[in-house]
Design an enzyme around this catalytic site. Sequence first.
Site, short mmCIF file in Angstrom:
data_model
loop_
_atom_site.label_atom_id
_atom_site.label_comp_id
_atom_site.label_asym_id
_atom_site.label_seq_id
_atom_site.Cartn_x
_atom_site.Cartn_y
_atom_site.Cartn_z
N GLU A 172 0.85 -1.19 0.00
CA GLU A 172 0.00 0.00 0.00
C GLU A 172 0.88 1.23 0.00
O GLU A 172 1.95 1.23 0.61
CB GLU A 172 -0.88 0.02 1.27
CG GLU A 172 -1.90 -1.08 1.26
CD GLU A 172 -2.74 -1.13 2.53
OE1 GLU A 172 -2.90 -0.10 3.22
OE2 GLU A 172 -3.23 -2.23 2.84
N LYS A 235 -12.81 6.91 -1.20
CA LYS A 235 -12.18 7.73 -0.17
C LYS A 235 -12.13 9.18 -0.63
O LYS A 235 -13.15 9.85 -0.57
CB LYS A 235 -10.85 7.10 0.21
CG LYS A 235 -11.16 5.89 1.13
CD LYS A 235 -10.22 4.78 1.16
CE LYS A 235 -10.87 3.64 1.97
NZ LYS A 235 -10.23 2.36 1.78
C1 LIG Z 1 -10.64 1.01 1.72
C2 LIG Z 1 -9.53 0.22 1.16
C3 LIG Z 1 -9.75 -0.68 0.12
C4 LIG Z 1 -11.12 -1.06 -0.35
O1 LIG Z 1 -11.72 -0.05 -1.06
P1 LIG Z 1 -13.32 0.03 -1.11
O2 LIG Z 1 -13.58 0.88 -2.27
O3 LIG Z 1 -13.75 0.62 0.19
O4 LIG Z 1 -13.81 -1.38 -1.29
C5 LIG Z 1 -8.66 -1.30 -0.44
N1 LIG Z 1 -7.41 -1.07 0.01
C6 LIG Z 1 -7.17 -0.25 1.03
C7 LIG Z 1 -5.78 -0.03 1.49
C8 LIG Z 1 -8.21 0.42 1.65
O5 LIG Z 1 -7.99 1.21 2.70
#
Ligand SMILES: *Cc1c(COP(=O)(O)O)cnc(C)c1O
Length: 378
Positions: A172, A235
């Site tokens: 990430e 987000k």
């Molecule tokens: C929130 C999140 C996801 C998933 O995304 P959604 O659109 O909420 O399904 C994937 N990876 C990370 C690191 C996240 O924080």
Amino acid sequence: MSWDLESQCGDLRAQGLWRDLRLLEDVKGPIVHVDNQELINFSSNDYLGLATSTELMEAFKEGVSLYGAGSGASRLVSGTQRPHLQLEEALADFKQTQAALTFSSGYAVALGTIPALMGAADTIILDKLCHACLVDAARLSGATIRVFPHNHVEKLERLLATAKGRVLVVTEAIFSMDGDACALAEIVALKERYGAWLLLDEAHSVGVLGPQGRGLAAALGLESKVELHMGTLSKSFGLSGGYLAASRQVIDLLINRARSLIYSTAPPPALAHTAVHALALLSGQEGDLRRHRLWAYLAILQPESQPASAILPKVIGDETRALKVSLDLKSRGFLIPAIRYPTVSRGSARLRITCTSGHSQAQIEQLRAELQSVDVAK
Ligand SMILES: *Cc1c(COP(=O)(O)O)cnc(C)c1O
């Protein structure tokens, strides 16, 4: 055989791990109501405050009037409409890749992408703190899974040196529960040396970091070194959905093989239409203004060191203690849930504070004063 649901629930409660769905009412940006009490929400990932912005609410209404409420079928059957393609073109442009593909969530991106590219003869190497969707996707692929301790690049190198088959490194950009950044430059150098590919999940960095909010890879000038750029529309975009940006060949293969895309109804075209607007806002002057405010707030909340992201964790440790601190904060007007196992490891329960440009300066000052008085260590 009994299903034993009652004792399973009892065990969770005894360990401080029980969870409830919390009803939020009368949501006006960061001000929400829970149990009829007004709270300032410091737990949303809507980092630029776009979810309740007039611009996006208007764009959503316009999208519905142009394209209706739903898409009616999967993307490959009859679910692809103009806004889906416009959005994918705009995302590819934004991430500076040849192509992009959107999914109904970020979770679905991982679940579709990783098993489409990797199989039993291959190896996936993940950071220990990778999001559950990346772990689930790796398992689903049937590939050999190797894990390195968080950001431990020496261990990553040892795993790369012995990995079999095609090798995918997964990490990430900004870690969702810790708010720190991956060691991207080192990871890129290593995966290049060993001929592996990199999937970089930029869920918490897009909109927040880099020129035009293009994320961590862009901030470090490493965009062209990342094979698979993953992101979410849930987000900073203030909506829901996810995307994978990559070469045309990868995207074409995903259209043929990503099961979470193929066997799932296309997101409403009105949502894609709204996401096109969200991307224009996020990557333009308005986005720059909002990012500027967000970083000013972060400097107020964490003056001692420059934060890496809009996620400020306060690790408490004990699960029950974390719940109590969170409840105390609630009684004083703040919505900051306790994050516990299995989202984080046992004994590392924490408050996860997220700051957004939608907060007011006064709300940020209030939180700062409050945090000085809570003793998270007790
Ligand atoms: C929130 C999140 C996801 C998933 O995304 P959604 O659109 O909420 O399904 C994937 N990876 C990370 C690191 C996240 O924080």
